[in-house]
Design a protein around this motif. Structure first.
Motif, short mmCIF file in Angstrom:
data_model
loop_
_atom_site.label_atom_id
_atom_site.label_comp_id
_atom_site.label_asym_id
_atom_site.label_seq_id
_atom_site.Cartn_x
_atom_site.Cartn_y
_atom_site.Cartn_z
N HIS A 272 0.56 -1.35 0.13
CA HIS A 272 -0.30 -0.08 0.02
C HIS A 272 0.96 0.95 -0.36
CE1 HIS A 272 -2.54 3.29 1.90
NE2 HIS A 272 -3.82 2.74 1.44
N GLU A 273 1.40 1.20 1.06
CA GLU A 273 3.05 2.69 1.41
C GLU A 273 3.24 2.70 -0.64
OE1 GLU A 273 5.50 1.93 3.78
OE2 GLU A 273 3.89 1.99 5.82
N VAL A 274 4.02 1.65 -0.76
CA VAL A 274 5.01 2.06 -2.07
C VAL A 274 4.34 2.02 -3.48
CG1 VAL A 274 6.77 1.00 -3.58
CG2 VAL A 274 6.73 0.60 -1.27
N ALA A 275 2.99 2.00 -3.45
CA ALA A 275 1.87 1.59 -4.85
C ALA A 275 0.86 3.34 -4.80
CB ALA A 275 0.77 0.26 -4.50
N THR A 276 1.02 3.70 -3.70
CA THR A 276 0.22 4.90 -3.31
C THR A 276 1.44 6.18 -2.70
OG1 THR A 276 0.57 4.71 -1.02
CG2 THR A 276 -1.59 4.70 -2.55
N LYS A 277 2.30 5.32 -3.44
CA LYS A 277 3.84 7.08 -3.33
C LYS A 277 4.29 7.66 -4.80
CE LYS A 277 9.06 7.46 -1.60
NZ LYS A 277 8.29 7.95 0.04
N ASP A 278 4.34 8.89 -4.54
CA ASP A 278 4.96 9.49 -5.66
C ASP A 278 6.09 8.91 -6.09
OD1 ASP A 278 5.41 11.21 -8.23
OD2 ASP A 278 3.93 12.73 -8.04
N ILE A 279 6.75 8.66 -6.51
CA ILE A 279 8.49 8.64 -6.51
C ILE A 279 8.65 9.35 -8.33
CG2 ILE A 279 10.30 6.58 -7.29
CD1 ILE A 279 8.06 4.72 -6.35
N ASN A 280 8.80 10.80 -7.86
CA ASN A 280 9.87 11.42 -8.93
C ASN A 280 8.55 11.43 -10.41
OD1 ASN A 280 11.70 12.36 -7.45
ND2 ASN A 280 13.08 10.93 -8.07
N GLY A 281 6.93 11.17 -9.87
CA GLY A 281 6.32 10.95 -10.96
C GLY A 281 6.41 10.27 -11.35
N PHE A 282 6.60 9.16 -11.01
CA PHE A 282 6.47 6.69 -11.30
C PHE A 282 5.23 6.80 -10.41
CE2 PHE A 282 10.42 8.57 -13.72
CZ PHE A 282 10.27 8.31 -15.12
N LYS A 283 5.62 5.41 -10.49
CA LYS A 283 4.87 4.76 -9.82
C LYS A 283 5.00 2.98 -9.76
CE LYS A 283 0.79 7.00 -8.21
NZ LYS A 283 0.99 7.14 -6.71
N GLN A 284 5.16 2.43 -8.32
CA GLN A 284 5.40 0.83 -8.40
C GLN A 284 4.40 0.05 -7.57
OE1 GLN A 284 10.02 1.01 -6.90
NE2 GLN A 284 9.20 -0.95 -6.10
N MET A 285 4.48 -1.01 -8.10
CA MET A 285 3.44 -2.27 -7.46
C MET A 285 4.52 -3.37 -6.88
SD MET A 285 0.46 -2.33 -6.21
CE MET A 285 0.65 -2.87 -5.01
N PRO A 286 4.63 -3.05 -5.85
CA PRO A 286 5.11 -4.66 -5.17
C PRO A 286 3.96 -6.15 -5.62
CG PRO A 286 5.16 -2.74 -3.11
CD PRO A 286 4.75 -2.37 -4.39
N LYS A 287 4.96 -7.01 -4.90
CA LYS A 287 4.33 -8.16 -5.20
C LYS A 287 3.60 -9.20 -4.55
CE LYS A 287 2.96 -12.22 -9.10
NZ LYS A 287 3.73 -12.79 -9.98
N ILE A 288 3.08 -10.26 -3.76
CA ILE A 288 3.36 -11.02 -3.12
C ILE A 288 2.82 -11.83 -4.03
CG2 ILE A 288 2.53 -11.57 -0.33
CD1 ILE A 288 1.29 -8.27 0.28
N THR A 289 3.17 -13.17 -3.15
CA THR A 289 3.07 -14.90 -3.52
C THR A 289 2.59 -15.65 -1.91
OG1 THR A 289 3.56 -14.43 -5.94
CG2 THR A 289 3.35 -16.22 -4.87
N SER A 290 1.64 -16.08 -1.92
CA SER A 290 1.60 -16.86 -0.73
C SER A 290 1.27 -18.59 -1.01
CB SER A 290 1.49 -16.12 0.38
OG SER A 290 1.59 -16.64 1.93
N THR A 291 2.52 -19.47 0.01
CA THR A 291 1.13 -20.43 0.00
C THR A 291 1.00 -20.88 2.16
OG1 THR A 291 2.98 -21.67 -0.90
CG2 THR A 291 1.77 -21.29 -1.85
N LEU A 292 1.18 -19.93 2.24
CA LEU A 292 1.77 -19.99 3.79
C LEU A 292 0.46 -20.89 4.41
CD1 LEU A 292 3.11 -16.93 5.51
CD2 LEU A 292 3.94 -18.72 4.43
N LEU A 293 0.58 -21.32 5.16
CA LEU A 293 -0.45 -22.23 6.23
C LEU A 293 -1.20 -21.91 7.09
CD1 LEU A 293 0.29 -26.41 4.89
CD2 LEU A 293 -1.73 -24.72 3.99
N LYS A 294 -0.35 -21.09 7.99
CA LYS A 294 -0.54 -20.25 9.37
C LYS A 294 -0.17 -19.02 9.45
CE LYS A 294 0.87 -24.98 11.53
NZ LYS A 294 1.72 -25.80 12.05
N LEU A 295 -0.23 -18.06 10.07
CA LEU A 295 0.18 -16.72 10.43
C LEU A 295 1.20 -16.97 11.17
CD1 LEU A 295 -2.57 -14.87 12.79
CD2 LEU A 295 -1.85 -14.83 10.22
#
Length: 412
Positions: A382-405
């Protein structure tokens, strides 16, 4: 592995039939990925997979005992494992002792209670929600339940359609599901009293605290010191100076500081060539992890889809390192990527990458609050995707097969 232990598993496997193996695989779905289980066609291979995941080992056979108890093979429990029905019933009454979830046990018991005629009725009523090819006459009820899960028709907290199906011709099973749901509500109520601290990371969402508490599942064990290795591969200097990654040293220092604080054995390798990246990761994969809780790996380099750039490469990306960007076929993996495929990620020459610096700051502030890692990564997204990086945007990605916290224990 001791000869006695191998002999024990051999004798138990020889006594199991095909339907029982299917039941064992179904009851283990919370620990072994569906894709892996589909490749298993005989009990010995199933036991080997459980050993790989440290679910059974010499001196720790409780999960095997529980599985045999659940499928009612008390004869094997008694003859080979020195236990009994009464002993298992006492053990399983201890809070937190059972490893097979109430949800999966419920589905198994329902499947066992259905007559052949009942199963055909269920299949008929599911035509439409499920493809006809998944409802063939020889498909077992456990296979049908699995297809319902895959298609999102049933899940641990949503058995509405299953209750609707049984209401018409097996009201007793509908009541059984009602009892399961009531027990689950009582359990959540007790947990809310025991863990009153909010897990919401956004102040404006405090009203969702009750719902957040209902999402609590089991928590991964995090009791060893060190908890595991934190391996950092950090490519800074390249053959072509124009490709040097200024700012990456700050990222390495930030990660080392956080994970040393979290009691990980942290090591950083700089400027590795392609083969050396492979060799280093393989070296750590072969280390003894039995007295550790998890393994963490960071790779900092230039890259593009399915490729990492090695430190002696000049122009194009020529090392096919293939980091996994899709859902792994095994459980207990979590992958955080600085950006989605085909898009750029940004790094300050002075302060480091936007993604890593946000991750480290959020771990420092949220780990003491016992916020789980997946939630932390979502906040970073959320922080990175909504940040203005000198006029550019960046969207990180999470991939998970966790079964617990996954909650990191912070030293007092």
């Amino acid at each position: 592995m001791s000869t006695e232990f191998r002999k024990l598993l051999f004798e138990v496997s020889e006594a199991l039939v095909t339907d029982e193996l299917s039941a064992l695989k179904f009851l283990s779905l919370d620990y072994v990925a569906k894709g892996t289980l589909e490749t298993i066609h005989e009990p010995k291979a199933f036991f080997e997979v459980l050993q790989e995941r440290d679910m059974i080992e010499a001196g720790n056979l409780f999960f095997l005992k529980e599985l045999l108890y659940r499928i009612r093979r008390i004869d094997l429990l008694s003859a080979h494992l020195g236990s009994s029905r009464e002993e298992m019933e006492r053990e399983l009454r201890v809070p937190g002792r059972a490893q097979v979830s109430d949800y999966r046990q419920l589905l198994y018991e329902i499947a066992e209670d259905l007559t052949s005629e009942n199963v055909q009725k269920v299949k008929f009523l599911l035509r439409g929600p499920l493809l006809k090819s998944k409802l063939q006459e020889n498909a077992s009820m456990l296979q049908v339940f699995l297809e319902m899960e895959i298609n999102g028709i049933i899940e641990e907290d949503n058995l509405t359609m299953l209750k609707d199906i049984f209401q018409g011709f097996r009201a007793d099973l509908k009541k059984k599901i009602d009892a399961y749901e009531e027990k689950k509500r009582e359990k959540y109520s007790r947990e809310e009293v025991r863990y009153p601290v909010s897990v919401s990371v956004y102040p404006e969402e405090q009203g969702a605290e009750g719902e957040a508490a209902k999402q609590y599942g089991k928590i991964y064990k995090m009791k060893n010191n060190p908890h595991g290795y934190c391996l950092i591969i950090n490519n800074h200097i390249f053959k072509n100076p124009h490709h040097n990654r200024e700012g990456t040293l700050q990222d390495g220092e930030a990660v080392k500081k956080v994970f040393k604080w979290l009691q990980f054995e942290t090591v950083e390798y700089m400027d590795l060539e392609g083969k050396k990246i492979y060799d280093t990761v393989e070296e750590y994969s072969k280390k003894d992890h039995r007295n550790m809780d998890c393994f963490v790996c960071f790779i900092f380099s230039h890259g593009e889809k399915d490729k990492i750039k090695e430190s002696d490469s000049s122009g194009h990306l020529e090392v096919d390192a293939r980091p996994s960007t899709s859902i792994p076929d095994r459980a207990d993996f979590l992958i955080g990527m600085a950006t989605v495929e085909d898009y750029l990620c940004y790094r300050s020459r002075n302060t480091g990458s936007v993604y890593i610096q946000s991750l480290c700051e959020n771990m420092k502030s949220l780990c003491p609050q016992r916020v789980d890692l997946a939630t932390i990564l979502t906040k970073v997204n959320h922080e990175v995707a909504t940040k203005d990086i000198n006029g550019f945007k960046q969207m990180p990605k999470i991939t998970s097969t966790l079964l617990k916290l996954l909650i990191f224990e912070v030293p007092q």
